[in-house]
Design a protein around this motif. Sequence first.
Motif, PDB file in Angstrom:
ATOM      1  N   VAL A 144      32.579 -22.359  19.708  1.00 21.72           N
ATOM      2  CA  VAL A 144      33.980 -22.748  19.572  1.00 21.72           C
ATOM      3  C   VAL A 144      34.492 -22.338  18.186  1.00 21.72           C
ATOM      4  N   GLN A 145      33.618 -22.472  17.206  1.00 26.37           N
ATOM      5  CA  GLN A 145      33.955 -22.043  15.850  1.00 26.37           C
ATOM      6  C   GLN A 145      34.384 -20.575  15.828  1.00 26.37           C
ATOM      7  N   ALA A 146      33.618 -19.736  16.528  1.00 23.57           N
ATOM      8  CA  ALA A 146      33.951 -18.312  16.554  1.00 23.57           C
ATOM      9  C   ALA A 146      35.340 -18.108  17.153  1.00 23.57           C
ATOM     10  N   GLN A 147      35.672 -18.888  18.189  1.00 23.47           N
ATOM     11  CA  GLN A 147      37.003 -18.762  18.801  1.00 23.47           C
ATOM     12  C   GLN A 147      38.102 -19.176  17.838  1.00 23.47           C
ATOM     13  N   LEU A 154      38.065 -19.400  14.537  1.00 20.43           N
ATOM     14  CA  LEU A 154      38.214 -18.521  13.375  1.00 20.43           C
ATOM     15  C   LEU A 154      38.863 -17.198  13.774  1.00 20.43           C
ATOM     16  N   GLU A 155      38.536 -16.723  14.972  1.00 19.98           N
ATOM     17  CA  GLU A 155      39.199 -15.510  15.455  1.00 19.98           C
ATOM     18  C   GLU A 155      40.699 -15.754  15.599  1.00 19.98           C
ATOM     19  N   ARG A 200      42.326 -15.677  12.259  1.00 18.59           N
ATOM     20  CA  ARG A 200      42.431 -14.295  11.793  1.00 18.59           C
ATOM     21  C   ARG A 200      43.592 -13.563  12.485  1.00 18.59           C
ATOM     22  N   GLY A 224      28.132 -17.734   5.836  1.00 21.58           N
ATOM     23  CA  GLY A 224      28.353 -16.805   6.933  1.00 21.58           C
ATOM     24  C   GLY A 224      29.831 -16.708   7.288  1.00 21.58           C
ATOM     25  N   ILE A 225      30.508 -17.847   7.287  1.00 20.79           N
ATOM     26  CA  ILE A 225      31.927 -17.849   7.638  1.00 20.79           C
ATOM     27  C   ILE A 225      32.746 -17.092   6.604  1.00 20.79           C
ATOM     28  N   ALA A 237      31.779 -14.821   4.606  1.00 18.03           N
ATOM     29  CA  ALA A 237      31.432 -13.394   4.645  1.00 18.03           C
ATOM     30  C   ALA A 237      32.215 -12.676   5.727  1.00 18.03           C
ATOM     31  N   ASN A 238      32.483 -13.376   6.831  1.00 15.78           N
ATOM     32  CA  ASN A 238      33.168 -12.757   7.955  1.00 15.78           C
ATOM     33  C   ASN A 238      34.688 -12.787   7.846  1.00 15.78           C
ATOM     34  N   MET A 239      35.205 -13.727   7.069  1.00 16.00           N
ATOM     35  CA  MET A 239      36.644 -13.966   7.101  1.00 16.00           C
ATOM     36  C   MET A 239      37.392 -13.491   5.853  1.00 16.00           C
ATOM     37  N   ALA A 249      27.674 -15.520  18.262  1.00 16.49           N
ATOM     38  CA  ALA A 249      28.694 -16.353  17.615  1.00 16.49           C
ATOM     39  C   ALA A 249      28.296 -16.765  16.202  1.00 16.49           C
ATOM     40  N   PRO A 260      27.814 -16.843  12.447  1.00 14.30           N
ATOM     41  CA  PRO A 260      28.336 -16.068  11.327  1.00 14.30           C
ATOM     42  C   PRO A 260      27.195 -15.665  10.394  1.00 14.30           C
ATOM     43  N   VAL A 261      26.969 -14.370  10.261  1.00  9.68           N
ATOM     44  CA  VAL A 261      25.887 -13.878   9.413  1.00  9.68           C
ATOM     45  C   VAL A 261      26.419 -13.663   7.999  1.00  9.68           C
ATOM     46  N   PRO A 262      25.717 -14.180   6.994  1.00 17.12           N
ATOM     47  CA  PRO A 262      26.223 -14.058   5.620  1.00 17.12           C
ATOM     48  C   PRO A 262      26.043 -12.652   5.056  1.00 17.12           C
ATOM     49  N   ASP A 263      26.674 -11.697   5.681  1.00 17.05           N
ATOM     50  CA  ASP A 263      26.599 -10.317   5.225  1.00 17.05           C
ATOM     51  C   ASP A 263      27.841  -9.597   5.739  1.00 17.05           C
ATOM     52  N   PRO A 264      28.745  -9.236   4.825  1.00 15.32           N
ATOM     53  CA  PRO A 264      30.016  -8.645   5.277  1.00 15.32           C
ATOM     54  C   PRO A 264      29.853  -7.281   5.931  1.00 15.32           C
ATOM     55  N   MET A 269      29.732 -13.236  14.396  1.00 15.94           N
ATOM     56  CA  MET A 269      30.731 -14.261  14.688  1.00 15.94           C
ATOM     57  C   MET A 269      31.686 -13.793  15.781  1.00 15.94           C
ATOM     58  N   ALA A 310      33.464 -14.036  19.361  1.00 14.60           N
ATOM     59  CA  ALA A 310      33.848 -15.075  20.309  1.00 14.60           C
ATOM     60  C   ALA A 310      33.736 -14.512  21.726  1.00 14.60           C
TER      61      ALA A 310
END
Lengths: 328, 332
Positions: A193-196, A198-199, A202, A220-221, A223-225, B259, B261-265, B270, B272
Amino acid sequence: MDENIIEVRGLKTYYYTATKVIPAADDVTFSMKKGEVLGIVGESGCGKTTVARSLVRLINKNTARIEAGEILFDNMDLSKATPRELSHIRGNRISMIFQDPFVSLSPVYTVGNQIAEVMRAHSKEKIDRHEERRIIIDLMKKVGIPSPEMRIKDYPYQLSGGMQQRIMIAIALACRPDILIADEPTTALDVTVQAQVLELIRDLKDEFQMSVILISHNLGIVANMCDRILVMYGGAVVEEGSCYDIFKNPKHPYTRGLLKAIPSLSEDRDELFSIPGTVPTFTVPVTTCRFADRCPHATEQCRCAEPELRDVGPGHKARCVFADREWD
Amino acid sequence: MDNREVLIEAVNVKKYFPVKRGWFERGERKTVKALDGVSLVLYKGETLGVIGESGCGKSTLARVIMQLVPATAGEVYYKGNKVTPENIMQFRRQVQMVFQDPYSSLDPRMSVGRIIEEPLRVHMKGLTAVQKEEIVRPVVAKVGIEYEALVKYPHEFSGGQRQRIGIARAMVTNPELLICDEPVSALDMSIQAQVLNLFKGLQKELGFSYLFISHDMSVIKHVSDRIAVMYLGKIVELADKKELFDNTLHPYTKALMNAIPVPDPTVESMKADLTGEPPSPINPPKGCSFHERCPYATARCSEETPHLTDMGNGHMVSCHLCHGAEREVENA
Ligand SMILES: Nc1ncnc2c1ncn2[C@@H]1O[C@H](COP(=O)(O)OP(=O)(O)O)[C@@H](O)[C@H]1O
Ligand SMILES: Nc1ncnc2c1ncn2[C@@H]1O[C@H](COP(=O)(O)OP(=O)(O)O)[C@@H](O)[C@H]1O
Ligand SMILES: [Mg+2]
Ligand SMILES: [Mg+2]
């Protein structure tokens, strides 16, 4: 894209307890460009929420005080704004969402009513009922609520955690703010649900052309956002840089240690690197490097004075006297 | 691999909780199917990780195995013997539990010394103070708490230290198996690494087996030898760690992994893949409980319930699409 949408200089917010004064945000300085996602990351108690709430002066005057600092937003210094000006900015120009949507929502009003209320409070002209309903349903659709025509009459308890957080986002976006501050927005949610969610944040950021301050303890979050990241420790920013620099070229021993301490999905290590000791709470005045007691490289120098946050590369800063050295 | 000694075997365990009925509600009494037919084996010396999202039944599984709540159906065996009310005390000495919350799981009114000794008072009655000290001293040294600090109360310790205290309490009866329910989930990142290292170190030194529950895949991957993935009261996939990651079969496991989130840009993560959230265990969907969210579901998936089936190498999966032509082994 190049102008700063908000600039924070020397922000200090202290908590006053019976026995001590806690520098929860201590000389925090940063700026954010329009359209950027800025991450604030660090372990619990490092001051992330305090910084976020200080920006819009949502801090409890009985326990905390903003001691110093300028918050420049739209030719205004929010630290000097009147309560009226502030309440106009909150919700209209800068919106916040929090970790726990259920406590932020009112249990006694339908979610439709709660979105409507924010719209009414912040819109200049009067909107007629039908038009209002249409806008709300549109907004609910936008944040991914299935069959919004039915859900609009639901009370928060009738929705799952993920749906509640979507409603919070709908409320936060109802006035098309310039800045969205999201404080651990998915910490209470499951990872799928987190992935949804955050998407969604974005996508909406692009659509609404917002800037986002994303607060998380999860590396991790961010890094992705995020485009840029502040790493906080004990109330101070200890490192600031582009997402790439923070993860691929970290300079502060705390940042480096944290990255090594998270178990990796891609490689197997028998023993994790671990930062010794516990996460501290400081009292004023702080006269050492805050990380010195847990740092493998600390020397006398680190215990004499708190290091400056200084340039270690283009757009990259670290608060460590040894930041130029190559460790490992 | 099958000459390994089996410590725990759970056979088709179910746990249904009655749902409180409103005053005027009529008709069938509803139940929450917290566990709906779980079978698993835990070998001596291994760490079996259990992962799944909140509400999928992980804690209930731990509590049913510990016999803290009675199972609605199914049996739990310890070294081949069925666990019954008659032998439960012996079982509980061998199998201890570590809980998630280092704040609420320790009685605030007891000194931590008393807390750590508590299992001795239950399981090894009549020990003298000197005998207790002989047991407790080396245990607290192993978890990294000073013996002199045991006169203090829980609130005087940090979260990480409290979790060490919880581990010490679980260790004093010299058990074989620790059931750990989200033991690092409440801890900060830097502290989590310390406690994970402690778990691994204790296993190496003392040969503990662990049933290790977490919702965090990186934690589970780090500690486990084998991993069970749960969804809505069932195990949907179970395999050796490496096999599970290299050859993920169940669509839910895949989505769960994507899903994270990997700590590597520079790594894409991540994603969905799934929409919606797990359905309610009060009215689990017919057929495969995942079919409503599954991107690959077929008509069969909404009709027929798949069973956990060994695809070879002990890689078990419960999915019609993965089974294909494979032979289905009915659950006992
Ligand atoms: N209401 C409060 N009273 C006293 N201290 C507080 C209060 N809220 C926060 N603090 C202190 O301020 C520090 C920063 O807290 P916070 O901003 O909530 O951190 P984070 O969001 O990073 O977890 C903590 O060390 C905490 O002890
Ligand atoms: N004592 C109880 N009474 C009623 N329902 C319960 C009880 N304990 C757990 N449940 C329900 O059983 C399901 C599984 O819960 P739990 O085992 O705690 O899941 P997890 O630990 O994976 O989050 C949930 O739907 C939960 O609401
Ligand atoms: Mg916070
Ligand atoms: Mg649980």
